[in-house]
Design an enzyme around this catalytic site. Structure first.
Site, PDB file in Angstrom:
ATOM      1  CB  ALA A   2      -0.995  -0.059   1.108  1.00 27.36           C
ATOM      2  CG  ASP A   3       4.066   3.872   1.542  1.00 25.47           C
ATOM      3  OD1 ASP A   3       3.838   4.819   0.597  1.00 25.47           O
ATOM      4  OD2 ASP A   3       5.400   4.113   2.456  1.00 25.47           O
ATOM      5  N   PRO A   4       3.549   2.015  -2.336  1.00 24.25           N
ATOM      6  CG  PRO A   4       2.799   1.511  -4.492  1.00 24.25           C
ATOM      7  CD  PRO A   4       2.383   1.878  -3.011  1.00 24.25           C
TER       8      PRO A   4
END
Length: 454
Positions: free
Chosen positions: A91-93
């Site tokens: 969820a944090d690419p």
């Protein structure tokens, strides 16, 4: 090994606990670490503590700092696997969490923020993409409710009209030319009017793909992540056993009970562009072998258990076409014989509208299976006309189909790839003639009984 530590306190207690991050990393590695050219560092859970993370050291540079479109494609494939296959996604690419390793692989870092994508939301996301690309804005409005973007009380007709105005011009460019900017640029007023909601999961999902598109367009302004995503989605909807997706596929292909061959052809063609573990390679397919490769891909897909649903649809439509061909042939022979008689009656049309449509679909299906392109200068290519009144066009359609079937060498590639298929696929191929014969006979019997009693 790399050590990541933290001091101080934060309200993000879960992300501060590196034991949770290590568990996330282990799960992510198990699910996606074996994908081609994807690297997920090992996590050492036994040595990890609440404020100290022990993990494998990764040597590389940020993906955003190198011009490697191939690794962007790898990232898109991995992201789609996360979002639509398993539902467990990074969820944090952001660019700092995506590295190009020294051996040319895409490495994922930082597993503190992960998301879960429930099955009904995965299906809804796929259905929304299908409805968007196929300009089914009524279906898209319903998908927005399913995805939690619209309240259930929203007026569907008004939403459909608004979405048509927002997205139609973008979709008309073709799926390979649609960008996230095109889809979101004019949505602001519509979102306000209909009280759109943006669930947290949705913003993270879109962000994961938008980050990759942003990296790509920094050195390739024409790159569109949806162009890379849609083939994967097409393959997914053609092969998935989910009842919801099966229902969506059937509804998409049979609009008002009429078979939409253009949509099937588009889905199959797009699915062949999908990047899989076997086809995700740096070298392009040799152009001279591309047709043969495509034929093999179509047969390999339709002759497996995953492609059984599409195979049954194809057989049903081919059977309809062969039945119509039989009717036209019998009528032609009968009319020719009757014309030799004195005071012969005027010949009646050989095919009704439905049978003429089935015959044109047969022609298109034969081309589709054989991957034989239609000649652009053909003035009477079946399937490109409306399904309205055809008059005596049935005889012309029959002649065209027969002429194409006489071009047997064009269909030889279909037979030549059979030995290259798996033993299971070869066995399924040998069963096709019997299955097709049964379907044609069933239609002939039903038609005969119908004509006797109606």
């Amino acid at each position: 090994m790399g050590v990541k530590s933290i001091s101080g306190k934060s309200h993000l207690m879960q992300e501060m606990d590196y034991r949770e991050e290590a568990r996330n990393g282990l799960k992510f590695r198990e699910l996606y670490g074996k994908l081609r050219d994807v690297m997920v560092p090992e996590m050492y859970l036994e040595q990890t503590r609440r404020r100290v993370l022990i993990m494998e050291w990764v040597e590389g540079v940020r993906l955003s700092e190198v011009r490697d479109l191939y690794l962007v494609e790898v990232g898109v494939y991995c992201s789609l696997s996360q979002l639509l296959e398993y539902g467990f996604y990074h969820a944090d690419p952001h660019p700092g969490n995506l590295l190009r390793t020294i051996d040319g692989k895409l490495a994922y870092l930082d597993f503190g923020m992960m998301g879960e994508f429930r099955q009904e939301l995965r299906d809804g996301f796929i259905e929304a993409c299908l409805h968007l690309v196929n300009r089914d804005f009524d279906g898209l409005a319903k998908d927005f409710v399913t995805l939690g973007l619209l309240p259930a009380t929203a007026q569907k007709d008004e939403v459909t009209k608004a979405l048509t105005g927002v997205f139609e011009s973008a979709v008309n460019k073709g799926v390979q030319n649609i960008s996230f900017g095109d889809l979101s640029g004019n949505l602001g007023q519509t979102m306000y009017k209909f009280k759109f909601q943006i669930p947290s999961y949705f913003s993270l999902v879109i962000r994961s793909l938008a980050v990759l598109e942003g990296i790509a367009i920094s050195f390739n302004p024409n790159y569109k992540v949806l162009s890379s995503s849609y083939p994967w989605i097409a393959r997914k909807v053609l092969t998935d056993n989910s009842p919801n997706l099966r229902s969506t596929l059937y509804t998409l292909l049979y609009k008002d009970g009429t078979f939409q061959i253009d949509r099937l052809e588009s889905l199959l063609t797009e699915s062949l562009r999908a990047r899989t573990e076997q086809t995700l390679v740096r070298t392009q397919q040799d152009e001279s072998d591309s047709s043969r490769f495509a034929i093999k891909q179509v047969l390999s897909f339709t002759l497996t258990e995953q492609g059984a649903f599409v195979k049954d649809l194809l057989l049903q439509e081919i059977a309809k076409g062969l039945d119509a061909l039989g009717v036209a042939t019998l009528s032609s022979v009968t009319s020719a014989a009757a014309s030799r008689l004195p005071f012969a009656p005027s010949p009646s049309p050989s095919l009704n509208n439905e049978e003429a449509t089935n015959l044109r679909n047969l022609y298109r299906l034969l081309l589709l299976v054989a991957k034989t392109p239609q000649k652009e200068n053909s003035s009477r290519a079946p399937g490109h006309e409306s399904t309205g009144e055809k008059g005596d066009d049935g005889a012309d359609d029959m002649s065209l189909v027969l002429n194409e079937m006489r071009s047997f060498p064009e269909f030889l590639p279909v037979l030549s790839v059979i030995p290259e298929l798996s033993p299971e696929s070869q066995q399924q191929f040998l069963l096709l003639p019997a299955d097709l014969t049964n379907l044609v006979l069933s239609r002939a019997v039903a038609r005969t009984i119908r004509r006797m009693f109606i």
